[in-house]
Scaffold this motif. Structure first.
Motif, PDB file in Angstrom:
ATOM      1  N   ARG A  55       0.787  -1.104  -0.112  1.00  0.00           N
ATOM      2  CA  ARG A  55      -0.045   0.025   0.038  1.00  0.00           C
ATOM      3  C   ARG A  55       0.841   1.267  -0.022  1.00  0.00           C
ATOM      4  O   ARG A  55       0.529   2.375  -0.413  1.00  0.00           O
ATOM      5  CB  ARG A  55      -1.041  -0.008   1.310  1.00  0.00           C
ATOM      6  N   ALA A  56       2.189   1.200   0.524  1.00  0.00           N
ATOM      7  CA  ALA A  56       3.164   2.367   0.419  1.00  0.00           C
ATOM      8  C   ALA A  56       3.087   3.051  -0.744  1.00  0.00           C
ATOM      9  O   ALA A  56       3.137   4.369  -0.812  1.00  0.00           O
ATOM     10  CB  ALA A  56       4.249   2.168   1.092  1.00  0.00           C
ATOM     11  N   ARG A  57       3.438   2.396  -1.955  1.00  0.00           N
ATOM     12  CA  ARG A  57       3.408   3.115  -3.198  1.00  0.00           C
ATOM     13  C   ARG A  57       2.263   3.663  -3.774  1.00  0.00           C
ATOM     14  O   ARG A  57       2.239   4.688  -4.591  1.00  0.00           O
ATOM     15  CB  ARG A  57       4.097   1.969  -4.388  1.00  0.00           C
ATOM     16  N   TYR A  58       1.038   3.193  -3.228  1.00  0.00           N
ATOM     17  CA  TYR A  58      -0.244   3.840  -3.736  1.00  0.00           C
ATOM     18  C   TYR A  58      -0.332   5.111  -2.689  1.00  0.00           C
ATOM     19  O   TYR A  58      -0.875   6.197  -3.317  1.00  0.00           O
ATOM     20  CB  TYR A  58      -1.259   2.978  -3.486  1.00  0.00           C
ATOM     21  N   ASP A  59      -0.081   5.153  -1.530  1.00  0.00           N
ATOM     22  CA  ASP A  59      -0.285   6.206  -0.490  1.00  0.00           C
ATOM     23  C   ASP A  59       0.891   7.102  -0.612  1.00  0.00           C
ATOM     24  O   ASP A  59       0.452   8.317  -0.076  1.00  0.00           O
ATOM     25  CB  ASP A  59      -0.342   5.772   0.788  1.00  0.00           C
ATOM     26  N   LYS A  76       0.513  11.252  -0.737  1.00  0.00           N
ATOM     27  CA  LYS A  76      -0.285  11.568  -1.791  1.00  0.00           C
ATOM     28  C   LYS A  76      -1.762  12.200  -1.573  1.00  0.00           C
ATOM     29  O   LYS A  76      -2.243  11.741  -0.376  1.00  0.00           O
ATOM     30  CB  LYS A  76      -0.593  10.442  -2.698  1.00  0.00           C
ATOM     31  N   LYS A  77      -2.219  13.052  -2.058  1.00  0.00           N
ATOM     32  CA  LYS A  77      -3.554  13.517  -1.830  1.00  0.00           C
ATOM     33  C   LYS A  77      -4.623  12.537  -2.615  1.00  0.00           C
ATOM     34  O   LYS A  77      -4.245  11.859  -3.488  1.00  0.00           O
ATOM     35  CB  LYS A  77      -3.724  15.174  -2.474  1.00  0.00           C
ATOM     36  N   ALA A  78      -5.726  12.818  -2.233  1.00  0.00           N
ATOM     37  CA  ALA A  78      -6.763  11.873  -2.771  1.00  0.00           C
ATOM     38  C   ALA A  78      -7.102  12.173  -4.265  1.00  0.00           C
ATOM     39  O   ALA A  78      -7.165  10.958  -5.012  1.00  0.00           O
ATOM     40  CB  ALA A  78      -8.226  12.281  -1.994  1.00  0.00           C
ATOM     41  N   HIS A  79      -6.951  13.353  -4.768  1.00  0.00           N
ATOM     42  CA  HIS A  79      -7.045  13.317  -6.301  1.00  0.00           C
ATOM     43  C   HIS A  79      -5.926  12.732  -7.097  1.00  0.00           C
ATOM     44  O   HIS A  79      -6.191  12.270  -7.964  1.00  0.00           O
ATOM     45  CB  HIS A  79      -7.411  14.912  -6.673  1.00  0.00           C
ATOM     46  N   ASP A  80      -4.678  12.800  -6.290  1.00  0.00           N
ATOM     47  CA  ASP A  80      -3.570  12.039  -7.017  1.00  0.00           C
ATOM     48  C   ASP A  80      -3.708  10.703  -7.121  1.00  0.00           C
ATOM     49  O   ASP A  80      -3.441  10.005  -8.029  1.00  0.00           O
ATOM     50  CB  ASP A  80      -2.136  12.567  -6.132  1.00  0.00           C
ATOM     51  N   LYS A  81      -4.215  10.108  -6.009  1.00  0.00           N
ATOM     52  CA  LYS A  81      -4.527   8.653  -6.143  1.00  0.00           C
ATOM     53  C   LYS A  81      -5.800   8.379  -7.196  1.00  0.00           C
ATOM     54  O   LYS A  81      -5.544   7.215  -7.876  1.00  0.00           O
ATOM     55  CB  LYS A  81      -5.286   8.106  -4.522  1.00  0.00           C
ATOM     56  N   ARG A  82      -6.738   9.194  -7.047  1.00  0.00           N
ATOM     57  CA  ARG A  82      -7.647   8.956  -8.108  1.00  0.00           C
ATOM     58  C   ARG A  82      -7.069   8.759  -9.898  1.00  0.00           C
ATOM     59  O   ARG A  82      -7.466   8.226 -10.609  1.00  0.00           O
ATOM     60  CB  ARG A  82      -8.812   9.838  -8.209  1.00  0.00           C
ATOM     61  N   ASP A  83      -6.015   9.781  -9.765  1.00  0.00           N
ATOM     62  CA  ASP A  83      -5.285  10.025 -11.111  1.00  0.00           C
ATOM     63  C   ASP A  83      -4.790   8.814 -11.240  1.00  0.00           C
ATOM     64  O   ASP A  83      -4.592   8.222 -12.551  1.00  0.00           O
ATOM     65  CB  ASP A  83      -4.557  11.178 -11.243  1.00  0.00           C
ATOM     66  N   VAL A  84      -4.150   8.160 -10.332  1.00  0.00           N
ATOM     67  CA  VAL A  84      -3.121   7.056 -10.650  1.00  0.00           C
ATOM     68  C   VAL A  84      -4.135   5.941 -11.135  1.00  0.00           C
ATOM     69  O   VAL A  84      -3.955   4.991 -11.819  1.00  0.00           O
ATOM     70  CB  VAL A  84      -2.394   6.766  -9.472  1.00  0.00           C
ATOM     71  N   ILE A  85      -5.310   5.868 -10.355  1.00  0.00           N
ATOM     72  CA  ILE A  85      -6.282   4.534 -10.766  1.00  0.00           C
ATOM     73  C   ILE A  85      -6.803   4.876 -12.150  1.00  0.00           C
ATOM     74  O   ILE A  85      -7.037   3.673 -12.994  1.00  0.00           O
ATOM     75  CB  ILE A  85      -7.144   4.565  -9.625  1.00  0.00           C
ATOM     76  N   LYS A  86      -7.032   5.989 -12.539  1.00  0.00           N
ATOM     77  CA  LYS A  86      -7.621   6.204 -13.971  1.00  0.00           C
ATOM     78  C   LYS A  86      -6.773   5.949 -14.857  1.00  0.00           C
ATOM     79  O   LYS A  86      -7.075   5.180 -15.892  1.00  0.00           O
ATOM     80  CB  LYS A  86      -7.746   8.026 -13.920  1.00  0.00           C
ATOM     81  N   GLU A  87      -5.370   6.279 -14.690  1.00  0.00           N
ATOM     82  CA  GLU A  87      -4.270   6.117 -15.553  1.00  0.00           C
ATOM     83  C   GLU A  87      -4.133   4.369 -15.827  1.00  0.00           C
ATOM     84  O   GLU A  87      -3.700   4.142 -16.895  1.00  0.00           O
ATOM     85  CB  GLU A  87      -2.895   6.709 -15.258  1.00  0.00           C
ATOM     86  N   ARG A  88      -3.927   3.961 -14.577  1.00  0.00           N
ATOM     87  CA  ARG A  88      -3.884   2.294 -14.528  1.00  0.00           C
ATOM     88  C   ARG A  88      -5.164   1.736 -15.403  1.00  0.00           C
ATOM     89  O   ARG A  88      -4.702   0.755 -16.198  1.00  0.00           O
ATOM     90  CB  ARG A  88      -3.936   2.015 -13.169  1.00  0.00           C
ATOM     91  N   ASP A  89      -6.232   2.134 -15.138  1.00  0.00           N
ATOM     92  CA  ASP A  89      -7.349   1.373 -15.682  1.00  0.00           C
ATOM     93  C   ASP A  89      -7.361   1.693 -17.252  1.00  0.00           C
ATOM     94  O   ASP A  89      -7.544   0.980 -18.230  1.00  0.00           O
ATOM     95  CB  ASP A  89      -8.489   2.083 -15.309  1.00  0.00           C
ATOM     96  N   TRP A  90      -6.783   3.057 -17.756  1.00  0.00           N
ATOM     97  CA  TRP A  90      -6.825   3.367 -19.072  1.00  0.00           C
ATOM     98  C   TRP A  90      -5.722   2.475 -19.973  1.00  0.00           C
ATOM     99  O   TRP A  90      -5.550   1.871 -20.875  1.00  0.00           O
ATOM    100  CB  TRP A  90      -6.433   4.565 -19.335  1.00  0.00           C
TER     101      TRP A  90
END
Length: 160
Positions: free
Chosen positions: A20-24, A134-148
């Motif tokens: 979880r560290a690299r995600y947070d 990371k802030k919450a919006h940064d985490k959402r961007d990472v998820i969005k990019e990974r899904d794409w």
């Protein structure tokens, strides 16, 4: 002239990993540190037990300490067994400790353990990261990019 790549640490047996560290956190720099352990702690780690999911490191009293890591009691440890969640001293060079102390104090960074492993010489080591949260919006961007990226792979595979 290109910058030399930092050396990767030789990991022969990974005991615990903080996925979880690299995600947070944004991981800025990674250090390898030894851990001061008792005999029953080493035996428990060799059996693959131990967790660093909610742990962190802090700089105090001219040393770095791993706090809140869990190494469960060794099953055959009798009365000489260890405390499972005691703070453990990390073994680092003085220059590395000063660098970490400065980054934590001035820049508001955090010391996050990424994994506990045994190296090729059989020594227990911790991969410690100097990280920024990371802030919450940064985490959402990472998820969005990974899904794409995943979707791109599916499209390329289907079209051939």
């Amino acid at each position: 002239m290109s910058r030399p790549k930092p050396p990767t640490f030789e990991k022969t047996k990974i005991v615990a990993e903080n996925r979880r560290a690299r995600y947070d956190y944004y991981v800025e720099q990674v250090f390898e540190a030894g851990i001061a352990l008792t005999g029953t702690e080493v035996k428990a780690l060799r059996f693959g037990e131990g967790s660093i999911a909610e742990s962190y490191a802090e700089v105090k009293d001219d040393g770095v300490w791993l706090v809140n890591s869990n190494v469960p009691e060794f099953s055959h440890g009798n009365r000489f067994n260890h405390e499972p969640k005691r703070p453990r001293k990390l073994l680092l060079h003085e220059r590395e400790i000063r660098k970490m102390h400065g980054a934590v104090a001035r820049e508001g960074m955090t010391l996050v353990p990424l994994m506990v492993y045994f190296n090729s010489r059989g020594r227990a080591k911790v991969e410690l990261a100097l990280a920024k949260g990371k802030k919450a919006h940064d985490k959402r961007d990472v998820i969005k990019e990974r899904d794409w990226k995943r979707e791109q792979g599916r499209i390329m595979r289907d079209r051939g």
